[in-house]
Design a protein around this motif. Structure first.
Motif, mmCIF file in Angstrom:
data_model
loop_
_atom_site.group_PDB
_atom_site.id
_atom_site.type_symbol
_atom_site.label_atom_id
_atom_site.label_comp_id
_atom_site.label_asym_id
_atom_site.label_seq_id
_atom_site.Cartn_x
_atom_site.Cartn_y
_atom_site.Cartn_z
ATOM 1 N N GLN A 35 0.837 -1.194 0.000
ATOM 2 C CA GLN A 35 0.000 0.000 0.000
ATOM 3 C C GLN A 35 0.875 1.249 0.000
ATOM 4 O O GLN A 35 1.789 1.383 0.811
ATOM 5 N N ARG A 36 0.593 2.138 -0.919
ATOM 6 C CA ARG A 36 1.355 3.377 -1.010
ATOM 7 C C ARG A 36 0.382 4.536 -1.149
ATOM 8 O O ARG A 36 -0.459 4.546 -2.048
ATOM 9 N N MET A 37 0.487 5.517 -0.279
ATOM 10 C CA MET A 37 -0.317 6.718 -0.396
ATOM 11 C C MET A 37 0.350 7.668 -1.387
ATOM 12 O O MET A 37 1.509 7.487 -1.750
ATOM 13 N N ILE A 38 -0.394 8.684 -1.789
ATOM 14 C CA ILE A 38 0.156 9.655 -2.724
ATOM 15 C C ILE A 38 1.394 10.328 -2.142
ATOM 16 O O ILE A 38 2.307 10.695 -2.860
ATOM 17 N N SER A 39 1.414 10.462 -0.822
ATOM 18 C CA SER A 39 2.543 11.141 -0.195
ATOM 19 C C SER A 39 3.822 10.305 -0.223
ATOM 20 O O SER A 39 4.892 10.815 0.071
ATOM 21 N N ASP A 40 3.715 9.031 -0.570
ATOM 22 C CA ASP A 40 4.902 8.174 -0.655
ATOM 23 C C ASP A 40 5.573 8.397 -2.007
ATOM 24 O O ASP A 40 5.037 8.016 -3.048
ATOM 25 N N ARG A 41 6.736 8.998 -1.994
ATOM 26 C CA ARG A 41 7.416 9.347 -3.233
ATOM 27 C C ARG A 41 8.502 8.329 -3.541
ATOM 28 O O ARG A 41 9.026 7.653 -2.669
ATOM 29 N N VAL A 42 8.789 8.236 -4.845
ATOM 30 C CA VAL A 42 9.861 7.366 -5.303
ATOM 31 C C VAL A 42 10.757 8.188 -6.200
ATOM 32 O O VAL A 42 10.354 9.231 -6.719
ATOM 33 N N SER A 43 11.957 7.725 -6.382
ATOM 34 C CA SER A 43 12.889 8.448 -7.227
ATOM 35 C C SER A 43 12.370 8.458 -8.670
ATOM 36 O O SER A 43 12.067 7.410 -9.238
ATOM 37 N N GLY A 44 12.217 9.647 -9.204
ATOM 38 C CA GLY A 44 11.807 9.759 -10.600
ATOM 39 C C GLY A 44 10.332 9.893 -10.836
ATOM 40 O O GLY A 44 9.899 9.952 -11.990
ATOM 41 N N LEU A 86 1.091 19.449 -5.778
ATOM 42 C CA LEU A 86 1.548 18.700 -4.608
ATOM 43 C C LEU A 86 1.764 17.223 -4.937
ATOM 44 O O LEU A 86 2.691 16.582 -4.427
ATOM 45 N N ILE A 87 0.912 16.667 -5.793
ATOM 46 C CA ILE A 87 0.986 15.240 -6.085
ATOM 47 C C ILE A 87 2.078 14.918 -7.092
ATOM 48 O O ILE A 87 2.844 13.959 -6.929
ATOM 49 N N LEU A 88 2.172 15.722 -8.141
ATOM 50 C CA LEU A 88 3.052 15.386 -9.262
ATOM 51 C C LEU A 88 4.400 16.071 -9.181
ATOM 52 O O LEU A 88 5.317 15.703 -9.926
ATOM 53 N N GLY A 89 4.532 17.082 -8.319
ATOM 54 C CA GLY A 89 5.807 17.772 -8.207
ATOM 55 C C GLY A 89 6.886 16.882 -7.605
ATOM 56 O O GLY A 89 6.603 15.877 -6.931
ATOM 57 N N GLY A 90 8.115 17.254 -7.825
ATOM 58 C CA GLY A 90 9.240 16.498 -7.281
ATOM 59 C C GLY A 90 9.674 17.032 -5.931
ATOM 60 O O GLY A 90 8.875 17.547 -5.147
ATOM 61 N N ASP A 91 10.969 16.951 -5.689
ATOM 62 C CA ASP A 91 11.499 17.373 -4.397
ATOM 63 C C ASP A 91 11.255 18.855 -4.124
ATOM 64 O O ASP A 91 11.217 19.289 -2.974
ATOM 65 N N GLU A 92 11.066 19.628 -5.209
ATOM 66 C CA GLU A 92 10.916 21.070 -5.018
ATOM 67 C C GLU A 92 9.635 21.433 -4.285
ATOM 68 O O GLU A 92 9.533 22.544 -3.736
ATOM 69 N N VAL A 93 8.627 20.529 -4.259
ATOM 70 C CA VAL A 93 7.381 20.864 -3.565
ATOM 71 C C VAL A 93 7.342 20.311 -2.144
ATOM 72 O O VAL A 93 6.373 20.563 -1.417
ATOM 73 N N GLN A 94 8.367 19.579 -1.741
ATOM 74 C CA GLN A 94 8.370 19.013 -0.398
ATOM 75 C C GLN A 94 8.263 20.074 0.689
ATOM 76 O O GLN A 94 7.523 19.886 1.668
ATOM 77 N N PRO A 95 8.958 21.216 0.585
ATOM 78 C CA PRO A 95 8.780 22.253 1.621
ATOM 79 C C PRO A 95 7.339 22.746 1.691
ATOM 80 O O PRO A 95 6.813 22.982 2.789
ATOM 81 N N LEU A 96 6.684 22.890 0.553
ATOM 82 C CA LEU A 96 5.292 23.330 0.538
ATOM 83 C C LEU A 96 4.399 22.303 1.212
ATOM 84 O O LEU A 96 3.507 22.656 1.999
#
Length: 489
Positions: free
Chosen positions: A187-196, A339-349
């Motif tokens: 199970q992976r929520m949207i907040s679980d990010r993967v490289s790429g 928020l969902i599709l952005g990369g590392d740059e949206v993590q602070p937001l």
């Protein structure tokens, strides 16, 4: 006329509209290009407001045992609907095919004429009617109706044929979706990010899992058919390192993040509802739910105009109310897209937003937005805190048996709820009794600090929104009844 209304499209919005029209006694034909349901299921749940809407029409029991809860999210940031108070539940893991099955059975039970294998070709707005050309197994045919409603999805043929403007932003990326059986998926929520990129999974039950994949930099593609499952499996392996190539694909699809909305929801005798009027990233499952609510807003108004109890200007309120809802929906989903599709740059937001949701006012605001409970229409009058909002479920002690404000809306009619056994109030509304139900009942309980405290009467529109309440409304009851239900009998 072949029918008073022709609806193009037998998805959730078209079927809901057909049922609403039949509740009001309006004859309706639904034209669907496909010969049968495909089993595809983009929408897999109901927001809290859609749960209320279905409850208003007595439809919830038709779905059987629903898996409900108070969990929601905004762009992957978790939200708890419980902050809005008890009874605000969302439902999940209901395939859209199940929703369509339930709504079609309901509409047919009410007498809707649903014709599958009928492809919409063209239309002519004749001023007092609409000519619709369709193609079926026996060839082409021309049908006539007083109004035509396009509920035929994001690539709507009705929208194009009628010349609606559809401005917005084109898709910037592509997401792949697959419902698969026979794979052990974490199970992976949207907040679980993967490289790429981003991956999301959901357990749909019966051994089926849904996976959604977005690879950073994946350009949108103009596809004429669904992607091959190998394409999905390869992308999954690149992002997670896992192998799902052995799984059985139940359904595979691709979609983008385009955001568009028509500039008007009605042009003459042609009206749009659902994805025909607005497309966006399906963040939080809001697309299907908003489409269903479009039809609930439109159905009773169109029926009143066709019956002659209300002027055609009532249809102007459909655009005024639902276009604003659609505009805010696009703002909402575009924010979530970042928020969902952005990369590392949206993590602070995302981190700041997660901090803000610890404040109750922020949590309530976002939960109401995610649950579809923040919609307030301009019904005129002002003054009472409930005006324009949907009526919260109120348990009532009626003269015969206990009931609720929700159950009183089952017939799809307006309701004047007399909470103080006020004979004068009932006499003032008597001239509209052919269009509204006048009900005297006592609230079982009313919180002293709630919006219904000291309220003696409430006028509900058939869609459950409050059109007048006393004391507090600046407009009198006569004005409200005339505005929403037409002149007195």
């Amino acid at each position: 006329m072949d029918a008073s209304v022709i609806v193009v499209g037998a998805g959730p919005s078209g079927l809901m509209l057909a049922g609403e029209l039949r509740l009001a006694g309006i004859d309706v034909i639904v034209l669907e290009r496909l010969p049968g349901r495909t089993g595809e299921s983009r929408g897999i749940g109901f927001t809290a407001r859609t749960m209320e809407v279905f409850d208003q029409r007595g439809l919830l029991p038709r779905f059987g045992d629903l898996e409900t809860g108070t969990f929601a999210h905004f762009g992957g940031v978790p939200l708890d609907l419980g902050v809005l108070g008890p009874g605000h539940l969302a439902a999940r893991n209901i395939p859209q095919s199940t929703t369509e099955t339930v709504l079609e059975a309901w509409a047919r039970d009410l007498g809707a004429d649903i014709r599958r294998g009928r492809e919409f070709l063209s239309l002519k707005d004749l001023g007092d009617s609409v000519e619709v050309r369709v193609r079926g197994a026996s060839g082409e045919r021309v049908l006539h109706s007083r109004y035509l409603v396009g509920c035929d999805g994001g690539r709507s043929g009705v929208r194009r044929a009628a010349g609606f403007d559809f401005p917005g932003t084109a898709a910037t990326t592509e997401l792949l979706l697959a419902d698969i059986r026979g794979a052990d998926i974490e199970q992976r929520m949207i907040s679980d990010r993967v490289s790429g990129g981003m991956v999301m999974t959901a357990d749909l039950g019966n051994g089926i899992h849904r996976i959604i994949i977005s690879e950073h930099g994946a350009p949108p593609r103009r596809r004429t058919e669904p992607p091959a499952f190998t394409e999905v499996a390869d992308a999954w392996k690149r992002l997670t390192g896992g192998d799902i190539s052995h799984a059985e694909p139940v359904w595979v699809s691709a979609f983008g993040d385009a955001a568009r909305q028509v500039t008007e929801y009605r042009r003459g005798r042609v009206i749009l509802a659902g994805d025909s009027a607005h497309v966006h990233l399906p963040a939080g499952g809001q697309g299907m739910n908003t489409s269903i609510q479009d039809s609930v807003n439109l159905g009773w108004k169109l029926a009143a105009v066709l019956r002659g109890t209300a002027p055609a200007e009532l249809l102007d309120t459909y655009h005024a109310e639902r276009h604003e809802v659609g505009r805010r929906l696009l703002l909402n989903t575009r924010a979530q897209s970042l928020l969902i599709l952005g990369g590392d740059e949206v993590q602070p937001l995302r981190g700041i937003l997660a901090e803000l949701t610890a404040y109750e006012d922020v949590a309530r605001h976002l939960a109401a937005k995610a649950g579809g409970l923040d919609i307030r229409y301009d019904v005129g009058g002002g003054g009472h805190p409930l005006l324009g909002l949907r009526m919260p479920r109120l348990e009532l002690d009626g003269p015969v048996r206990p009931t609720s404000s929700t159950a009183l809306l089952r017939a799809g009619r307006g309701v004047l709820l007399d909470l103080e056994d006020n004979a004068h109030l009932r006499r003032r509304a008597a001239a509209w009794s052919d269009r509204i139900d006048i009900v005297t009942a006592r609230p079982a309980t009313v919180p002293e600090d709630g919006p219904l405290a000291d309220t003696g009467g409430v006028l509900l529109r058939p869609d459950g929104h409050v059109a007048w309440a006393a004391p507090g409304s600046h407009h009198d009851l006569h004005t409200a009844l005339t505005r929403w239900f037409g002149p007195a009998r």
